[in-house]
Write a protein that holds these residues in place. Structure first.
Motif, PDB file in Angstrom:
ATOM      1  N   CYS A  52       0.882  -1.271  -0.022  1.00 41.58           N
ATOM      2  CA  CYS A  52      -0.036   0.074   0.040  1.00 41.58           C
ATOM      3  C   CYS A  52       1.000   1.340   0.006  1.00 41.58           C
ATOM      4  CB  CYS A  52      -0.962  -0.123   1.213  1.00 41.58           C
ATOM      5  SG  CYS A  52      -2.279  -1.041   1.254  1.00 41.58           S
ATOM      6  N   GLU A  81      -5.015  -3.970   2.706  1.00 37.89           N
ATOM      7  CA  GLU A  81      -4.574  -4.519   1.722  1.00 37.89           C
ATOM      8  C   GLU A  81      -4.943  -3.773   0.427  1.00 37.89           C
ATOM      9  OE1 GLU A  81      -4.441  -9.370   2.096  1.00 37.89           O
ATOM     10  OE2 GLU A  81      -6.391  -8.301   2.154  1.00 37.89           O
ATOM     11  N   CYS A  82      -3.877  -3.552  -0.486  1.00 38.77           N
ATOM     12  CA  CYS A  82      -3.945  -2.767  -1.643  1.00 38.77           C
ATOM     13  C   CYS A  82      -3.633  -3.555  -3.007  1.00 38.77           C
ATOM     14  CB  CYS A  82      -3.083  -1.576  -1.737  1.00 38.77           C
ATOM     15  SG  CYS A  82      -3.472  -0.601  -0.256  1.00 38.77           S
ATOM     16  N   THR A 104      -8.879  -1.793  -2.577  1.00 39.21           N
ATOM     17  CA  THR A 104      -8.438  -2.151  -1.202  1.00 39.21           C
ATOM     18  C   THR A 104      -9.323  -3.069  -0.431  1.00 39.21           C
ATOM     19  OG1 THR A 104      -9.624  -0.135  -0.252  1.00 39.21           O
ATOM     20  CG2 THR A 104      -6.977   0.102  -1.019  1.00 39.21           C
ATOM     21  N   TYR A 130     -10.866   4.735  -2.253  1.00 41.78           N
ATOM     22  CA  TYR A 130      -9.782   3.686  -1.856  1.00 41.78           C
ATOM     23  C   TYR A 130      -9.454   3.547  -0.342  1.00 41.78           C
ATOM     24  CZ  TYR A 130      -5.036   2.065  -2.944  1.00 41.78           C
ATOM     25  OH  TYR A 130      -3.961   1.215  -3.288  1.00 41.78           O
ATOM     26  N   TYR A 131      -9.551   4.569   0.356  1.00 42.52           N
ATOM     27  CA  TYR A 131      -9.454   4.780   1.872  1.00 42.52           C
ATOM     28  C   TYR A 131     -10.721   4.615   2.609  1.00 42.52           C
ATOM     29  CZ  TYR A 131      -4.362   5.278   0.809  1.00 42.52           C
ATOM     30  OH  TYR A 131      -3.175   5.419   0.352  1.00 42.52           O
TER      31      TYR A 131
END
Length: 523
Positions: A52, A81-82, A104, A130-131
């Motif tokens: 990440c 996890e990315c 992610t 994403y986050y």
């Protein structure tokens, strides 16, 4: 990319949709056993997991995380996890150009009792998710319980953040003089935005023309398959509610539980969208006026809602006739400021009422009253240069314009704007005049959402002006589901307020939910 009204609407995270030709089949029309017949070779669908990105403390603070919360944020980042997955740019040409979608995952803490994968979208179009798994859990303790039994899945939609992008050239749109907008000034704005839309749409037509909610839904199903899930759970806010509706329509057998908050229109035309918002803002001001009237001893603006309404309307007109110029502010203040304040949510009502009174009782050449400065706010600190993108204006414009069939010419756009001002005397300028999608050179791609599978909750906010409550009822008629009523005027608060979050989490963990919640309490 011009900061048009469409972009401003997107910043509030919202888009609706419209009809798809009846003969057009979608992947969801095929049986579960017919996946090999769907567009593209799905046998090689996989997520490429990688390390990440590293976020500095300054970047984390720029995401509205206070210093004392940074360790908790980092603890979740350490579990994140990315990865990336390749999908077709054009699902009608599945073996053609491929683009990457950033994904992610925050794995469920209790793997033995795991319920599946819960995909998240914060809105837009153009918002980065994403986050979002980390940010959702940081909101309150009830949200945190979602991660006990669910893998939380974040992703950047095509055109956003760490996914494939195609930014448009910057555009210069003239800023009108303070005061009521003239037709001549509006025409200059229209011409500049019209030209910018043409330039943007032609800059990478192959990519921008594939930025649609339906294609994002196809991408999401590729993510589902790569995760090894037979069905997907989904939580979408604002435009994310439209994405959820489209995904459920296109893939009715692939949805388990879906919760959509601050629900979008089920049929999108930009003019209908703006009319609905302006009318909802005027209704919201009636509530604000009643609240202020009940506190006449504090604010002195009138003892009844009607008297407060008249006082504020007169203030708006006076500021349009003679702009307020304080000796310590660089700009003149006009009636448009009143329209903006009048449509805002209830947490700001005490500050707004104080600012109305201060504006009324001050004069040109005075220092700006503290209450006015408080409402104007302080400049936000600059975003660190290494911060990941949180919103993409190009994608916002492209998705809206690819799906909006109105694309009004100047005469119609100006007439619609004038009508909004007439119908909504205080808040008519809640949305400014804009060319919106005029001149957008790519074909309109309409979609009709319909009933699908799985369990669906539509969370509408009874007094909201950004996503008016009636849109929730219209969406239920179009696609089904259960209406969950939040008794507040805030956009997307169901995941933020503990009394609502507990109901949302109950739905995802048990399948059961009540009829509504209080939401953000009126001051």
């Amino acid at each position: 990319m011009p900061k048009t009204a469409i972009a401003a609407a997107a910043l509030a995270f919202l888009i609706p949709g419209a009809p798809l030709p009846a003969a057009a089949a979608t992947p969801g029309d095929l049986s579960p056993t017919a996946s090999a017949q769907r567009p593209g070779d799905r046998s090689s669908t996989a997520i490429g997991w990688h390390t990440c990105p590293t976020l500095s403390d300054d970047v984390i603070r720029s995401r509205n995380v206070t210093n004392d919360r940074i360790p908790a944020f980092r603890a979740l980042l350490n579990r994140l996890e990315c990865g990336k997955i390749d999908v077709p740019l054009d699902y009608d040409e599945p073996r053609g150009r491929q683009i990457s979608i950033a994904v992610t995952r925050l794995k469920a803490a209790d793997q033995a009792r795991r319920l599946g994968s819960l995909a998240l979208n914060p809105g837009g179009p153009g918002g980065s998710g994403y986050y979002m798994p980390v940010e959702l859990l940081m909101m309150n303790g009830d949200n945190a319980r979602l991660n006990d039994r669910y893998d939380l899945i974040g992703f950047d939609t095509r055109g956003v953040g760490y996914s494939a992008k195609a930014p448009c050239p910057p555009a210069s749109v003239p800023r009108p003089d303070p005061g009521p907008l003239t037709e001549e000034a509006a025409k200059r704005i229209f011409d500049a935005e019209h030209a910018a839309n043409i330039t943007c749409g032609q800059s990478d037509a192959a990519f921008l023309g594939r930025l649609t909610t339906l294609n994002v839904a196809h991408d999401l199903d590729r993510v589902r398959e790569a995760l090894g899930e037979r069905k997907l759970h989904f939580l979408g806010i604002s435009w994310g509610s439209w994405l959820g509706a489209v995904y459920r329509s296109a893939y009715p057998r692939r949805v388990e539980r879906m919760f959509l908050d601050s629900v979008a229109l089920p049929k999108f035309r930009l003019d209908d969208f703006e009319d609905g918002r302006a009318a909802a803002a005027e209704r919201a001001f009636l509530r604000q006026a009643a609240w202020i009237a009940a506190r006449h001893e504090t604010y002195g603006l009138g003892t009844t809602a009607r008297k407060v309404y008249t006082e504020v309307l007169n203030l708006r007109r006076a500021l349009d006739e003679t702009q307020r110029r304080y000796n310590d502010l660089p700009m003149a203040l006009d009636g448009g400021l009143i329209s903006m304040w009048a449509g805002r949510g209830s947490p700001e009502w005490p500050k707004i009422a104080a600012a109305y009174r201060a504006l009324r009782d001050s004069a040109n050449g005075d220092p700006a009253p503290a209450a006015v400065k408080d409402m104007l706010g302080r400049p936000r600190p600059p975003v660190p240069p290494d911060a990941p993108e949180t919103f993409n204006l190009t994608t916002s414009q492209a998705v809206f314009c690819n799906e909006d069939p109105s694309r009004l010419g100047f005469a119609d756009a100006w007439a619609a704007y004038q009508q909004r001002l007439e119908k909504n005397p205080v808040t008519g300028r809640f949305l400014r005049f804009s060319a919106a999608c005029a001149g957008w050179p790519l074909p309109v791609q309409e979609y009709r959402a319909r009933h699908g599978g799985g369990s669906l909750v539509l969370s509408g906010h009874r007094h909201e002006s950004i996503s008016p409550y009636e849109w929730t009822l219209q969406m239920r008629k179009a696609i089904g589901g259960k209406v969950f009523t939040v008794d507040d005027d805030m956009h997307g608060s169901a995941t933020k307020e503990q009394n609502c979050a507990v109901e949302m989490v109950s739905f995802f963990t048990t399948g059961r939910i009540g009829r509504g919640c209080q939401g953000v309490a009126t001051p």
